[in-house]
Design a protein around this motif. Sequence first.
Motif, mmCIF file in Angstrom:
data_model
loop_
_atom_site.group_PDB
_atom_site.id
_atom_site.type_symbol
_atom_site.label_atom_id
_atom_site.label_comp_id
_atom_site.label_asym_id
_atom_site.label_seq_id
_atom_site.Cartn_x
_atom_site.Cartn_y
_atom_site.Cartn_z
ATOM 1 N N LEU A 82 0.818 -1.208 0.000
ATOM 2 C CA LEU A 82 0.000 0.000 0.000
ATOM 3 C C LEU A 82 0.854 1.261 0.000
ATOM 4 C CD1 LEU A 82 -2.649 1.595 0.381
ATOM 5 C CD2 LEU A 82 -2.445 1.155 2.846
ATOM 6 N N THR A 83 1.835 1.310 0.890
ATOM 7 C CA THR A 83 2.662 2.515 0.983
ATOM 8 C C THR A 83 3.456 2.733 -0.299
ATOM 9 O OG1 THR A 83 2.827 2.135 3.373
ATOM 10 C CG2 THR A 83 4.320 3.739 2.418
ATOM 11 N N SER A 84 3.962 1.647 -0.868
ATOM 12 C CA SER A 84 4.684 1.766 -2.140
ATOM 13 C C SER A 84 3.756 2.308 -3.227
ATOM 14 C CB SER A 84 5.241 0.403 -2.555
ATOM 15 O OG SER A 84 6.139 -0.098 -1.589
ATOM 16 N N LYS A 85 2.560 1.752 -3.304
ATOM 17 C CA LYS A 85 1.594 2.177 -4.326
ATOM 18 C C LYS A 85 1.276 3.671 -4.219
ATOM 19 C CE LYS A 85 -3.241 1.564 -5.674
ATOM 20 N NZ LYS A 85 -4.528 0.873 -5.374
ATOM 21 N N LEU A 86 1.070 4.155 -2.988
ATOM 22 C CA LEU A 86 0.668 5.550 -2.814
ATOM 23 C C LEU A 86 1.835 6.525 -2.960
ATOM 24 C CD1 LEU A 86 -1.960 5.245 0.071
ATOM 25 C CD2 LEU A 86 -2.313 5.268 -2.401
ATOM 26 N N CYS A 87 3.045 6.054 -2.718
ATOM 27 C CA CYS A 87 4.218 6.922 -2.905
ATOM 28 C C CYS A 87 4.692 6.958 -4.361
ATOM 29 C CB CYS A 87 5.374 6.456 -2.022
ATOM 30 S SG CYS A 87 5.183 6.830 -0.258
ATOM 31 N N LEU A 88 4.374 5.933 -5.119
ATOM 32 C CA LEU A 88 4.908 5.814 -6.475
ATOM 33 C C LEU A 88 4.602 6.999 -7.394
ATOM 34 C CD1 LEU A 88 4.716 2.006 -7.220
ATOM 35 C CD2 LEU A 88 6.637 3.511 -7.813
ATOM 36 N N PRO A 89 3.394 7.576 -7.379
ATOM 37 C CA PRO A 89 3.171 8.727 -8.267
ATOM 38 C C PRO A 89 4.162 9.866 -8.040
ATOM 39 C CG PRO A 89 1.085 7.893 -7.441
ATOM 40 C CD PRO A 89 2.156 7.182 -6.680
ATOM 41 N N HIS A 90 4.659 9.985 -6.821
ATOM 42 C CA HIS A 90 5.625 11.038 -6.509
ATOM 43 C C HIS A 90 7.056 10.560 -6.739
ATOM 44 C CE1 HIS A 90 2.175 13.129 -4.921
ATOM 45 N NE2 HIS A 90 1.887 12.046 -4.226
ATOM 46 N N LEU A 91 7.328 9.307 -6.433
ATOM 47 C CA LEU A 91 8.651 8.742 -6.723
ATOM 48 C C LEU A 91 8.970 8.821 -8.215
ATOM 49 C CD1 LEU A 91 8.387 5.603 -4.427
ATOM 50 C CD2 LEU A 91 10.066 7.439 -4.132
#
Length: 273
Positions: A124-133
């Motif tokens: 979940l955390t990876s998914k939600l951070c990815l647009p910014h990463l």
Amino acid sequence: MKNKTVFITGGSRGIGLAIGVRLARAGANVVIAAKTADPHPRLPGTIYTAAAEIEAAGGRALPLKVDIREEEQVQFAVDETVRTFGGIDILINNASAISLTPTLHTDMKRYDLMHQINTRGTFLTSKLCLPHLLKSDNPHVLNLSPPLNMETRWFAPHVAYTMAKFGMSMCVLGMAGEFRKQGVAFNALWPRTAIATAAVQNLLGGEESVRRCRTPEIMADAAFAILQKNSRECTGQFFVDEDVLTAEGVTDFAKYRVDTTLSDEELMPDFFL
């Protein structure tokens, strides 16, 4: 790391905090996304004491109370990070739950907790951070999880825990391949020896076991070395702290021992290696 923004789950103590402090010393902005806002009777530190350590080390800190099992809380934390610092460059999936119990002694509440935090929380955390990463010039995700050594001996004593930790590692394997062309690195880091954390103190034998550990700083130094690498060239790797630092030229690991009178051979090995 100057002005890079690092989002760390479960970073109020232990390895997560040590990584945050190490990156702060290099000028990073550090987000402490963890559950402990009020002092815990058996665990050291809160998101606020962690933030104070980050700032004392030279970084900027953002303490956020987050339960990574709750999608809305993680999304709020990600949005607040971007509002405060302008983006996210690095994600450290550090939050984890542990229960070293055999099958017949693992209640489903504990099973669910480990899988919700370790595997689902990491995803979940990876998914939600990815647009910014994806907007960063050298984006890294580092999961604190073991190599995928699919051997019976790592499953039999505590199958539920092993499944949950290996779930974090499978996120590395899959997402590294999925986002390789976009240049987002996904790697794992695991310790050669046990690390002096609350888990060792409370679950693995108390003070005597802690004496046979290395300090969290070895993981922090190894993480720092990994996160400086080119994200397009360094991805899909399952790193071990000692091997990373050896490759960086470190030959003496004595400074990382809790008890400096012990030799490296007397230290307690960690699981999964």
